[in-house]
Design an enzyme around this catalytic site. Structure first.
Site, PDB file in Angstrom:
ATOM      1  N   PHE A  99       0.805  -1.213   0.000  1.00  0.00           N
ATOM      2  CA  PHE A  99       0.000   0.000   0.000  1.00  0.00           C
ATOM      3  C   PHE A  99       0.845   1.272   0.000  1.00  0.00           C
ATOM      4  CE2 PHE A  99      -3.397  -2.669   2.280  1.00  0.00           C
ATOM      5  CZ  PHE A  99      -3.900  -3.109   1.064  1.00  0.00           C
ATOM      6  N   LYS A 134     -30.228  -7.042   1.391  1.00  0.00           N
ATOM      7  CA  LYS A 134     -31.046  -8.250   1.446  1.00  0.00           C
ATOM      8  C   LYS A 134     -32.486  -7.936   1.055  1.00  0.00           C
ATOM      9  CE  LYS A 134     -28.242 -10.678   4.888  1.00  0.00           C
ATOM     10  NZ  LYS A 134     -27.910 -11.816   4.041  1.00  0.00           N
ATOM     11  N   ASP A 176     -19.548  -4.427  16.094  1.00  0.00           N
ATOM     12  CA  ASP A 176     -19.568  -5.225  14.870  1.00  0.00           C
ATOM     13  C   ASP A 176     -20.953  -5.297  14.247  1.00  0.00           C
ATOM     14  OD1 ASP A 176     -18.281  -6.876  12.940  1.00  0.00           O
ATOM     15  OD2 ASP A 176     -19.125  -8.652  13.900  1.00  0.00           O
ATOM     16  N   HIS A 185     -25.751  -2.863  11.428  1.00  0.00           N
ATOM     17  CA  HIS A 185     -26.879  -3.674  10.964  1.00  0.00           C
ATOM     18  C   HIS A 185     -28.157  -3.404  11.752  1.00  0.00           C
ATOM     19  CE1 HIS A 185     -23.914  -5.577   8.622  1.00  0.00           C
ATOM     20  NE2 HIS A 185     -23.574  -6.541   9.433  1.00  0.00           N
TER      21      HIS A 185
END
Length: 515
Positions: A112, A210, A263, A268
């Site tokens: 990188f 989804k 997480d 979510h």
């Protein structure tokens, strides 16, 4: 909102162009994939690209450039993609599709911080514009740890790869986590903004791709029967669950220090909560959808007694799927005294007229009883039951359960009379399953999201304001857990979490659903 992809101009609703009979097809373009050796690239991104090509949704000259510190040539990279596609693609493998797609594969080896390698990458994109007709349109997918985002973006900028010519575009795609707290999220946004305009930054939250998540909006706003009862007058509480039956696997380096709340809840589950609680948008374009989600996120309040309204745990050894499994602290790469949680549950409220007094219970965990993600709208009991107590003793609350994964669909639970001469009422379920109602299979989330990136269609991608507001909600909870200094409560693998999570609902006179 009109969006041009190089071949057509469309007004973008949530899912389809103006003529809903026609598929959305990306115009001339290519993608640069950083992190080609990782699980995400091999299991999700590369197979999704093939599936899009197999469905005829990518242009004939689509090109994929891999960048990694491997001593590979173009053929080596093509073989890696081939193996990933054969193992993980959703659609059948067709040789003619593969041949056309693989002709656009290129590989650039380098670190990188390798200026020469990034110069080679820039020349490679120029070559693809000529030989593959990509038209200067390139998306840079950073499927790498967030700590490298800044370095890669700076290299792209220094080598002139973020600047698009008139009529073309350059975009960047980043995966969660979007920082580890509010301050780091703002720093990440500053890094991205230094190189790309806001409309060219796409943050992937694969749950928003989804079909069942998108169906929350379709179900609410396309049907008159739900909206009149979608409020505090009729809803008792809402449970949003993301349970996994697996442990951390080989992700110790990523997971330890991150934990379940950062997480999953920050992205979510808060996004699911926003979709469930938001008001009807003027339209489903990015700006209007974002505005309604932001109203919800800004209205969320965190209870003062976090000792009574949150829970965190770590899975201990136990049995999962009939197999004896290690506890979190016995997993390879985990510090013996780690205080990282593998289970997190929180109680949140939306401080507005529609949802006043309705608690939203969010939970996520690893090594739980089964893999399931669902949203359960649990309704209040009928104000009066003109039946004998014995006739309804098995009757529970009405509930609308939206199953995100697996077995995507919706279940409505209500009371019905048991056949016979006596008036006995029992819970029954009315079930809708995607697999049983539609002939076509649902596309994998990454297919939808990658295509949206190439089309420049942003409704399903969290905006930086949503990300920062989510951290504003979660940071006080994380700070409390850190100040408290207690280790997460141990819970047996294969169960449904720590006892403190059950106590959290029991204090309110409620219980967790058993999915």
């Amino acid at each position: 909102m009109t969006q041009t992809n190089g071949t057509a101009s469309w007004t973008n609703p949530l899912r389809d162009p103006e003529d809903r009979r026609l598929p959305r097809i990306a115009g001339p373009c290519g993608m640069v994939l950083f992190g080609v050796t990782g699980d995400l690239s091999r299991k999700k991104i590369m197979p999704a690209i093939y599936d899009l090509a197999n469905r005829g949704l990518l242009p004939p000259g689509f090109s994929l450039v891999g960048y990694a510190r491997r001593d590979w040539n173009n053929q080596d990279f093509a073989q890696i993609v081939h193996d990933s596609v054969k193992e993980h693609a959703r659609t059948e493998f067709r040789e003619e599709v593969w041949k056309q797609l693989s002709e656009g594969f290129r590989f650039v080896p380098g670190e990188f911080d390798d200026d020469i390698a990034f110069g080679t990458l820039a020349h490679t994109l120029d070559e693809l514009d000529i030989v593959r007709g990509t038209g200067g349109n390139h998306a840079f997918y950073l499927a790498i740890p967030p700590g490298f985002f800044g370095q890669v973006v700076q290299q792209l900028k220094e080598h002139g790869m973020v600047d698009s010519q008139p009529g073309s575009w350059r975009r960047v795609v980043v995966e969660k986590p979007f920082g580890h707290d509010l301050e780091s999220a703002k720093q990440l946004q500053a890094v991205l903004n230094d190189a790309f305009p806001s409309g060219s930054i796409f943050r992937i939250d694969h749950y928003l791709g989804k079909e069942t998540v998108q169906n929350i909006l379709a179900m609410r706003f396309a049907n008159e029967m739900f909206e009149p009862i979608w409020n505090a007058n009729y809803v008792d509480h809402v449970q949003i669950t993301m349970a996994e039956d697996i442990g951390i696997g080989g992700r110790a380096g990523y997971y330890d220090g991150i934990g379940a709340a950062r997480d999953v809840i920050q992205n979510h589950l808060l996004q699911l909560m926003a979709l469930v609680a938001m008001e009807e948008p003027i339209s489903f374009d990015a700006e209007n959808l974002r505005a309604e989600k932001l109203k919800v996120l800004r209205s969320i309040t965190v209870p003062h007694r976090l000792d009574l309204t949150t829970a965190r745990g770590q899975y201990a050894e136990g049995w999962s799927g009939g197999v004896k499994v290690n506890g979190f602290l016995q997993e390879d790469g985990i510090k013996p005294r780690s205080t990282t949680e593998t289970y997190a549950a929180v109680t949140l409220h939306v401080d507005n007229r529609r949802w006043a007094g309705v608690p939203f219970y969010l939970r996520t965990g690893k090594r739980l009883g089964r893999r399931v993600t669902e949203v359960a709208i649990v309704f209040k009991p009928a104000p009066h039951l003109p039946f004998a107590a014995s006739a309804t003793e098995e009757l529970t609350r009405n509930a609308l359960v939206i199953r995100v994964q697996p077995d995507e669909g919706t279940t409505l639970r209500f009371g019905a009379k048991v056949p016979g001469t006596a008036m006995e009422i029992r819970d029954v379920n009315m079930d809708f399953a995607y697999g049983g109602s539609f002939v076509e299979a649902s596309p994998e989330a990454y297919e939808r999201l990658i295509l949206d990136v190439l089309l420049g269609d942003p409704p399903l991608f969290p905006h930086h304001e949503e990300v920062e507001q989510s951290w504003t909600i979660l940071d006080p909870i994380l700070d409390y857990w850190e100040r408290k200094g207690h280790r997460p409560e141990q819970y047996p693998s294969g169960g449904w979490g720590p006892s403190s999570a059950n106590a959290m609902l029991k204090r309110d006179g409620r219980t967790w659903r058993r999915p």
